[in-house]
Design a protein around this motif. Structure first.
Motif, short mmCIF file in Angstrom:
data_model
loop_
_atom_site.label_atom_id
_atom_site.label_comp_id
_atom_site.label_asym_id
_atom_site.label_seq_id
_atom_site.Cartn_x
_atom_site.Cartn_y
_atom_site.Cartn_z
N PRO A 144 0.61 -1.47 0.07
CA PRO A 144 0.31 0.06 -0.03
C PRO A 144 1.03 1.13 0.48
O PRO A 144 1.79 1.22 0.45
CB PRO A 144 -1.03 0.49 1.54
N VAL B 234 -2.30 5.45 2.71
CA VAL B 234 -3.28 3.96 3.07
C VAL B 234 -2.56 3.71 4.20
O VAL B 234 -3.39 2.71 4.64
CB VAL B 234 -3.40 3.22 1.51
N TYR C 158 -6.05 -5.59 -2.24
CA TYR C 158 -6.13 -4.27 -3.48
C TYR C 158 -7.44 -5.05 -4.30
O TYR C 158 -6.88 -5.77 -5.13
CB TYR C 158 -5.55 -3.63 -4.38
N TYR D 192 -9.26 -1.11 -0.14
CA TYR D 192 -7.85 -1.60 0.17
C TYR D 192 -8.19 -2.61 2.17
O TYR D 192 -8.34 -1.59 2.28
CB TYR D 192 -6.73 -0.32 0.89
#
Lengths: 250, 250
Positions: free
Chosen positions: A118, A122, A136, A154
């Motif tokens: 990420p 995030v 994802y 996410y």
């Protein structure tokens, strides 16, 4: 016509464009509320009387709604509502299919479903180390076979990995998380923006470049408070109205 | 660079425009959250590493944010946040000045404040006969001397008439209603749409025609449940983010 005069704000001259906006705003809300059951708007003359305004102001108002893609005007037929809007409540945390099950079937076109590292921003929102992979998901969500939203999700790896084996096409992520993890979801924090669609998003959502869309960020936590699901959602402005209740004292 | 590869969703080739959108969405939310305290975004190379993507995808993402009016890019200086967004909570019913008092002074440019005969649809929402006059207010609301929203307010006559003698320029309608009527406000129903600004609204709000705006309808009731205040509000999408909490079970 004294009838008309008395219905304008007293002692105030107002440009036609201001009166047109006032008419357009009321009609837009009526369209969103499904007030025109037949799908046809009243005749222009009826609207002129109803809003006690001029025919030109009514025509300008209808032009605004037509430019927004809400109505079409057909000579000899009248003014027809073409873009029914769906309502999505801000009352309770629920998935799109759950919310709209009475209005149609939600199908998810899964564009990406895979682990990834990420971005740091995030990872920070999910309370994890940036070098810990997440799952994802990128889904184009269709209602009645037409695009409604584009969701980028996410998920914390332990929550997201089991979902990769599930039927993401026909089920909400929320329902799948509760089912596979055995944990209930708790609360979510929501941030809603109104933005113009960039060219590529517009292409995917099948709208014009620049069309108004909601850009929603939603961070969802398990009942224990742990954040597990960060979503960036782009929703077609012409297809969804968000509804909520506010209370003066809480 | 294996580092870069491993950070893309595994086993998936994705067009640059999709990767750019992913970057833009994270940065947009960070800008809305005020994450860049200095007002400067990190250098392009830092963003390439942070998002483990290509320089072209980062540039495309920055182009999207620039087109939205959120940033400017200056050669030799870098990328600067220009449109700070204000947050407005959906947690509690409160006026704009009340909500934003820590962020600046709200001034209302009162364009109309007068009795009028309401359109039938407005009368129906207020639960009154369409031939009963209401008080109509039209206010351009400025924060930090720049337009934030255009509010069209229909008030039941007994609630609205005393407000005509009050300082509408410097006070929220909510506060004035509670003060002059002696009644507390209760709850409000909210419907939020994302629309493109028509030419005249754009001119008043000092934005480009077609810019994304929130169109909010809010019906506010006294604590006893009687609806007294119907507002149609157009809010600049580039200046406000709406925040809320959702709960799974209520």
């Amino acid at each position: 016509m004294p009838e008309n005069r008395s219905s304008r704000p007293e002692g105030t001259w107002r440009p036609r464009s201001d009166r047109a906006r006032q008419v357009a705003d009321v009609l837009r809300q009526q369209i969103a509320d499904g007030a025109f059951g037949s799908g046809m708007l009243p005749d222009e003359r009826v609207l002129v009387a109803e809003f006690a305004t001029t025919r030109n102001a009514v025509r300008d108002a209808l032009d605004v709604l037509r430019a927004e893609g809400l109505i079409v005007r057909r000579r000899g037929v009248g003014t027809q509502v073409v873009a029914r809007k769906y309502g999505h409540g801000l009352h309770r945390l629920s998935g799109l299919a759950e919310t709209l099950h009475e209005q149609g079937t939600v199908v998810n076109d899964v564009r990406v479903a895979a682990p990834m590292r990420p971005p740091a921003a995030v990872a920070a929102r999910l309370g994890i180390d940036p070098y810990t992979p997440v799952v994802y998901l990128e889904r184009l969500r269709l209602l009645g076979d037409r695009p409604l939203s584009l969701d980028m999700t996410y998920l914390a790896a332990d929550i997201g990995t089991p979902l990769l084996a599930e039927d993401l096409r026909h089920h909400d992520v929320f329902a799948l998380i509760e089912q596979t993890s055995g944990s209930r979801l708790g609360a979510a924090e929501l941030a809603i923006q109104a933005v113009n669609a960039d060219a590529r998003t517009a292409e995917v959502l099948e709208i014009d470049e620049g069309a108004a869309v909601f850009a929603v960020e939603r961070l969802t936590r398990l009942a224990c408070g742990r954040p597990v699901d960060l979503e960036m959602i782009r929703i077609r402005g012409d297809r969804l109205t968000l509804h909520g209740d506010l209370h003066r004292s809480r």
